[in-house]
Design a protein around this motif. Structure first.
Motif, mmCIF file in Angstrom:
data_model
loop_
_atom_site.group_PDB
_atom_site.id
_atom_site.type_symbol
_atom_site.label_atom_id
_atom_site.label_comp_id
_atom_site.label_asym_id
_atom_site.label_seq_id
_atom_site.Cartn_x
_atom_site.Cartn_y
_atom_site.Cartn_z
ATOM 1 N N ILE A 18 0.834 -1.206 0.000
ATOM 2 C CA ILE A 18 0.000 0.000 0.000
ATOM 3 C C ILE A 18 0.870 1.257 0.000
ATOM 4 O O ILE A 18 0.598 2.201 -0.727
ATOM 5 C CB ILE A 18 -0.935 0.020 1.230
ATOM 6 C CG1 ILE A 18 -1.727 -1.279 1.324
ATOM 7 C CG2 ILE A 18 -1.854 1.231 1.193
ATOM 8 C CD1 ILE A 18 -2.659 -1.555 0.188
ATOM 9 N N PRO A 38 -5.920 9.839 -5.981
ATOM 10 C CA PRO A 38 -7.192 9.161 -6.257
ATOM 11 C C PRO A 38 -7.549 8.161 -5.166
ATOM 12 O O PRO A 38 -6.703 7.804 -4.340
ATOM 13 C CB PRO A 38 -6.932 8.447 -7.581
ATOM 14 C CG PRO A 38 -5.457 8.271 -7.638
ATOM 15 C CD PRO A 38 -4.851 9.413 -6.885
ATOM 16 N N SER A 72 -5.327 7.500 3.380
ATOM 17 C CA SER A 72 -5.774 7.250 4.756
ATOM 18 C C SER A 72 -4.782 6.353 5.485
ATOM 19 O O SER A 72 -4.509 6.545 6.670
ATOM 20 C CB SER A 72 -7.151 6.588 4.770
ATOM 21 O OG SER A 72 -8.108 7.468 4.237
HETATM 22 N N1 LIG Z 1 -7.136 -3.230 6.609
HETATM 23 C C1 LIG Z 1 -6.922 -3.410 5.303
HETATM 24 N N2 LIG Z 1 -6.705 -4.633 4.776
HETATM 25 C C2 LIG Z 1 -6.457 -4.796 3.464
HETATM 26 N N3 LIG Z 1 -6.407 -3.797 2.565
HETATM 27 C C3 LIG Z 1 -6.619 -2.547 3.014
HETATM 28 C C4 LIG Z 1 -6.892 -2.282 4.398
HETATM 29 N N4 LIG Z 1 -7.046 -0.938 4.548
HETATM 30 C C5 LIG Z 1 -6.904 -0.411 3.305
HETATM 31 N N5 LIG Z 1 -6.648 -1.371 2.390
HETATM 32 C C6 LIG Z 1 -6.372 -1.153 0.951
HETATM 33 O O1 LIG Z 1 -5.307 -0.263 0.849
HETATM 34 C C7 LIG Z 1 -5.462 0.619 -0.243
HETATM 35 C C8 LIG Z 1 -5.318 2.031 0.224
HETATM 36 O O2 LIG Z 1 -6.383 2.342 1.109
HETATM 37 P P1 LIG Z 1 -6.580 3.800 1.718
HETATM 38 O O3 LIG Z 1 -7.749 3.721 2.610
HETATM 39 O O4 LIG Z 1 -5.285 4.248 2.288
HETATM 40 O O5 LIG Z 1 -6.904 4.635 0.400
HETATM 41 P P2 LIG Z 1 -7.277 6.179 0.253
HETATM 42 O O6 LIG Z 1 -6.238 6.791 -0.634
HETATM 43 O O7 LIG Z 1 -7.504 6.785 1.576
HETATM 44 O O8 LIG Z 1 -8.645 6.100 -0.576
HETATM 45 P P3 LIG Z 1 -10.029 6.964 -0.430
HETATM 46 O O9 LIG Z 1 -9.798 8.238 -1.179
HETATM 47 O O10 LIG Z 1 -11.025 6.085 -1.118
HETATM 48 O O11 LIG Z 1 -10.326 7.157 1.030
HETATM 49 C C9 LIG Z 1 -6.816 0.288 -0.848
HETATM 50 O O12 LIG Z 1 -6.611 -0.503 -1.982
HETATM 51 C C10 LIG Z 1 -7.521 -0.487 0.243
HETATM 52 O O13 LIG Z 1 -8.427 -1.418 -0.298
#
Ligand SMILES: Nc1ncnc2c1ncn2[C@@H]1O[C@H](COP(=O)(O)OP(=O)(O)OP(=O)(O)O)[C@@H](O)[C@H]1O
Ligand SMILES: [Mg+2]
Length: 356
Positions: A18, A37, A43
């Motif tokens: 990630i 995106p 997060s």
């Molecule tokens: N606990 C978890 N277990 C497995 N995969 C996870 C977990 N938390 C997040 N992910 C995956 O990690 C990636 C990044 O997630 P994250 O929540 O950081 O994205 P984001 O940039 O905040 O997206 P958004 O704008 O939709 O909030 C995603 O593909 C998500 O599915």
């Protein structure tokens, strides 16, 4: 005010990477926006900074002190979550005051701060309600309020305005920015809204697939995007792209067309080979067909935007946006030549996607 240093932060969930080695040096009192995106890891990065998630490798250093092993409560941060995370059994007032009660803040100060933040976020009428009796936008404002009353030296915001209507969103954006000037705390603000990034940030970190592709002043990100991804993600309408090659004599060649790009300031020594030329709609002008150094194009349609207009032209198998005056849009010919202000263009390597 605190400085934050992220050093080679890596994070995977099972086989899924990630965060792929994130490095960032954030100065005291900066307003940093993390833009990218959905799913790019914003997060996750914020949770790692707050200590709600462990990272697999790397260090988080706050004011020179390695906090990587510390509990969230020991890191001295306030956070607004994407999911609000309000206490459901407590009233709005109590949600706002609870953190201060725990910290032993005097009653009078608590009351003053709750009144101040409730007025600021227009939730005065809601103070005696429970979160379940609020709309999504109202809950979001309570969550912002709860972080603001803590007066922490670092505030982390995860898409704090995403559930507000357009007007309140614009107002709260200005309030938050003014608040930052007053509080002078270091703020890290996550969003996928580029207008928030452009208007609020001292510096923007543009994230893509768990990597920071550019970390710079928003104007620089707009004018000199470091990669094709950043160029396509930042700016509305999106930057126009043309694929072609550099011939080594200062010309960009695409099919039968070639244009002089000798005015372009390459960041690396002069380049040859397959490239993508990017140009924003305001850096394209309409001339007559066959004008020197122009590309033949045909007007598909125009959009009136109020103050000005956009012309959409078909040009070398692509649809190009061109910013026009209202008068220019009314009188535009069907067949034209488009000429580019090459000094304002961006040229990227086709293979690496990086700015040349
Ligand atoms: N606990 C978890 N277990 C497995 N995969 C996870 C977990 N938390 C997040 N992910 C995956 O990690 C990636 C990044 O997630 P994250 O929540 O950081 O994205 P984001 O940039 O905040 O997206 P958004 O704008 O939709 O909030 C995603 O593909 C998500 O599915
Ligand atoms: Mg998120």
């Amino acid at each position: 005010m605190s400085s934050i240093s992220l050093r080679q932060i890596k994070k995977s969930f099972a086989a899924l990477t990630i965060l792929q080695s994130v490095d960032m040096e954030i100065e005291k009192g900066e307003f940093i926006v993390i833009l990218g995106p959905s799913g790019c890891g914003k997060s996750t990065l914020l949770n790692v900074i707050a200590g709600l998630d462990d990272c697999d490798a790397g260090k988080i250093v706050i004011d020179g002190k390695d906090v990587s092993g510390l509990e969230p409560s020991q890191r001295g941060l306030a956070m607004v979550f994407q999911s609000y995370a309000l206490f459901p059994a407590m009233t709005v007032r109590r949600n706002l005051s609870f953190g201060m009660e725990i910290a032993g803040t005097p009653k009078q100060t608590i009351a003053e701060k709750v009144a101040w933040v409730a007025k600021l976020l227009q939730i005065e009428a809601l103070l005696d309600r429970k979160p379940s009796q609020l709309s999504g936008g109202q809950r979001q404002r309570v969550a912002i309020g709860r972080a603001l009353v803590r007066s922490s030296s670092i505030c982390l915001f995860d898409e704090p305005l995403s559930n507000l209507d357009a007007k309140l969103r614009a107002e709260t954006r200005v309030e938050l920015k003014q608040l930052h000037e007053t509080l002078q705390s270091t703020m890290i603000y996550v969003t996928h809204d580029q207008i928030e990034a452009m208007t609020m940030a001292d510096r923007v970190a543009v994230m893509h697939k768990g990597k920071v592709e550019q970390f710079a002043h928003p104007q620089l990100v707009y004018e000199k995007p470091a990669s094709l991804f950043v160029a396509g993600f930042v700016g509305s309408p999106a930057m126009n792209f043309l694929e072609g090659r550099l011939d080594g004599n200062g010309r960009f060649v695409s099919g039968d067309t070639s244009i002089d790009v000798s005015a372009y300031k390459f960041e690396k020594p002069r380049q040859e080979g397959e490239v993508v030329l990017g140009i924003r709609c305001e850096d394209v002008s309409v001339t007559s067909t066959g004008a020197p150094n122009s590309i033949a194009a045909r007007l598909a349609f125009t959009e009136l935007l109020g103050a000005d207009a956009l012309g959409w032209f078909d040009c070398l198998d692509k649809r190009f946006s061109v910013r026009l005056s209202i008068e220019g849009a009314r009188s535009a010919n069907k067949d034209v030549g488009l000429s580019f202000n090459i000094g304002k263009a961006s040229i990227f390597s086709k293979s690496s996607g990086l700015r040349l």
